[in-house]
Write a protein that holds these residues in place. Structure first.
Motif, mmCIF file in Angstrom:
data_model
loop_
_atom_site.group_PDB
_atom_site.id
_atom_site.type_symbol
_atom_site.label_atom_id
_atom_site.label_comp_id
_atom_site.label_asym_id
_atom_site.label_seq_id
_atom_site.Cartn_x
_atom_site.Cartn_y
_atom_site.Cartn_z
ATOM 1 N N PHE A 52 0.817 -1.206 0.000
ATOM 2 C CA PHE A 52 0.000 0.000 0.000
ATOM 3 C C PHE A 52 0.856 1.264 0.000
ATOM 4 N N GLU A 53 2.032 1.192 0.602
ATOM 5 C CA GLU A 53 2.912 2.360 0.593
ATOM 6 C C GLU A 53 3.445 2.630 -0.807
ATOM 7 N N ARG A 54 3.850 1.574 -1.486
ATOM 8 C CA ARG A 54 4.462 1.754 -2.804
ATOM 9 C C ARG A 54 3.428 1.923 -3.910
ATOM 10 N N GLN A 55 2.256 1.309 -3.750
ATOM 11 C CA GLN A 55 1.180 1.415 -4.741
ATOM 12 C C GLN A 55 1.661 1.059 -6.144
ATOM 13 N N ARG A 56 2.396 -0.025 -6.213
ATOM 14 C CA ARG A 56 2.805 -0.557 -7.519
ATOM 15 C C ARG A 56 2.981 -2.067 -7.383
ATOM 16 N N PRO A 57 2.963 -2.805 -8.490
ATOM 17 C CA PRO A 57 3.099 -4.260 -8.407
ATOM 18 C C PRO A 57 4.438 -4.674 -7.809
ATOM 19 N N LEU A 58 4.402 -5.628 -6.875
ATOM 20 C CA LEU A 58 5.607 -6.180 -6.257
ATOM 21 C C LEU A 58 5.473 -7.696 -6.188
ATOM 22 N N THR A 59 6.548 -8.394 -6.470
ATOM 23 C CA THR A 59 6.527 -9.844 -6.382
ATOM 24 C C THR A 59 6.748 -10.276 -4.936
ATOM 25 N N ALA A 60 6.424 -11.534 -4.674
ATOM 26 C CA ALA A 60 6.666 -12.081 -3.341
ATOM 27 C C ALA A 60 8.147 -12.011 -3.000
ATOM 28 N N ALA A 87 -0.789 -13.516 -14.840
ATOM 29 C CA ALA A 87 0.461 -14.273 -14.900
ATOM 30 C C ALA A 87 1.341 -13.794 -16.056
ATOM 31 N N ALA A 88 2.616 -13.675 -15.774
ATOM 32 C CA ALA A 88 3.560 -13.253 -16.810
ATOM 33 C C ALA A 88 3.733 -14.374 -17.835
ATOM 34 N N ARG A 89 3.709 -14.017 -19.104
ATOM 35 C CA ARG A 89 3.778 -15.031 -20.157
ATOM 36 C C ARG A 89 5.170 -15.637 -20.285
ATOM 37 N N ASP A 90 6.189 -14.919 -19.834
ATOM 38 C CA ASP A 90 7.546 -15.430 -19.983
ATOM 39 C C ASP A 90 7.974 -16.285 -18.792
ATOM 40 N N GLY A 91 7.021 -16.652 -17.936
ATOM 41 C CA GLY A 91 7.337 -17.523 -16.815
ATOM 42 C C GLY A 91 7.836 -16.810 -15.579
ATOM 43 N N ARG A 92 7.960 -15.508 -15.640
ATOM 44 C CA ARG A 92 8.417 -14.777 -14.458
ATOM 45 C C ARG A 92 7.337 -14.769 -13.383
#
Length: 204
Positions: free
Chosen positions: A38-46, A78-83
């Motif tokens: 919520f602080e960053r308000q951008r997508p983050l991975t686990a 889901a990322a198409r390149d497997g990421r």
């Protein structure tokens, strides 16, 4: 839809009032992950969140799924390149009704969890300030990192102080509504409280 466009379509507040969901969020690792998203308000991975919180990616993935189950965060496509697929918050802000949880030990656990990210920010700011002073960069203090004291007041004065402080913060919160944090030089995290001492709390 881009991340910026998605942000514009997010609801303003995700409210958590069900005691079961309050208990889920009260776990320290989950709350820390929630704060980061919520602080960053951008997508983050686990993996990215795990590096900040200090746990393994697999542990973080488990806790993110628990948060995702109540809808407060969700995975992007889901990322198409497997990421690894990143997680995003489901609103711009969140509100937790801690009082909805009837068990005091759970409420206290939630309060403790809330302090962990705050302590991390204070420690980071103190280290940066010490380094800036060492290098001669810091001329004036831009922030109040931590301030403590005691106010000796009547009950009426304490209530008046609380109202005035709340009005000040609300005025500046309104100014910041709709602004993107990355476009402004100051993003201030605050916690304030007006608590009696514990000599005779029943009289206050």
């Amino acid at each position: 839809m881009t991340t910026e466009e998605t942000q514009r379509h997010l609801p303003d507040v995700f409210e958590v009032s069900d005691p079961r969901n309050v208990r889920i969020i009260s776990h320290p690792i989950r709350y820390a992950a929630l704060e980061e998203l919520f602080e960053r308000q951008r997508p983050l991975t686990a993996t990215e969140i795990a590096a900040v919180v200090g746990v393994s990616p697999s542990v973080m993935s488990y806790h993110l799924r628990e948060l995702g189950a109540i809808g407060i965060v969700h995975k992007t496509k889901a990322a198409r390149d497997g990421r690894e697929s990143p997680w995003v918050p489901s609103a711009r802000h969140y509100s937790v009704a801690v009082s909805a949880e009837p068990r005091s030990q759970v409420r206290m656990r939630f309060m403790d969890a809330m302090l962990v990210p705050l302590r991390r920010r204070i420690e980071r700011m103190l280290r940066q300030r010490m380094e800036a002073r060492r290098r001669g960069w810091l001329e004036t203090d831009e922030y109040t990192v931590l301030s403590m004291g005691t106010l000796v007041l009547t009950r009426e004065e304490a209530l008046a102080a609380k109202r005035e402080i709340a009005e000040v913060w609300r005025r500046y919160e309104i100014l910041g509504e709709g602004r993107k944090p990355e476009d402004y030089p100051v993003n201030a995290v605050y916690v304030w409280s007006c608590l009696p001492d514990d000599k005779d709390e029943s009289r206050r």
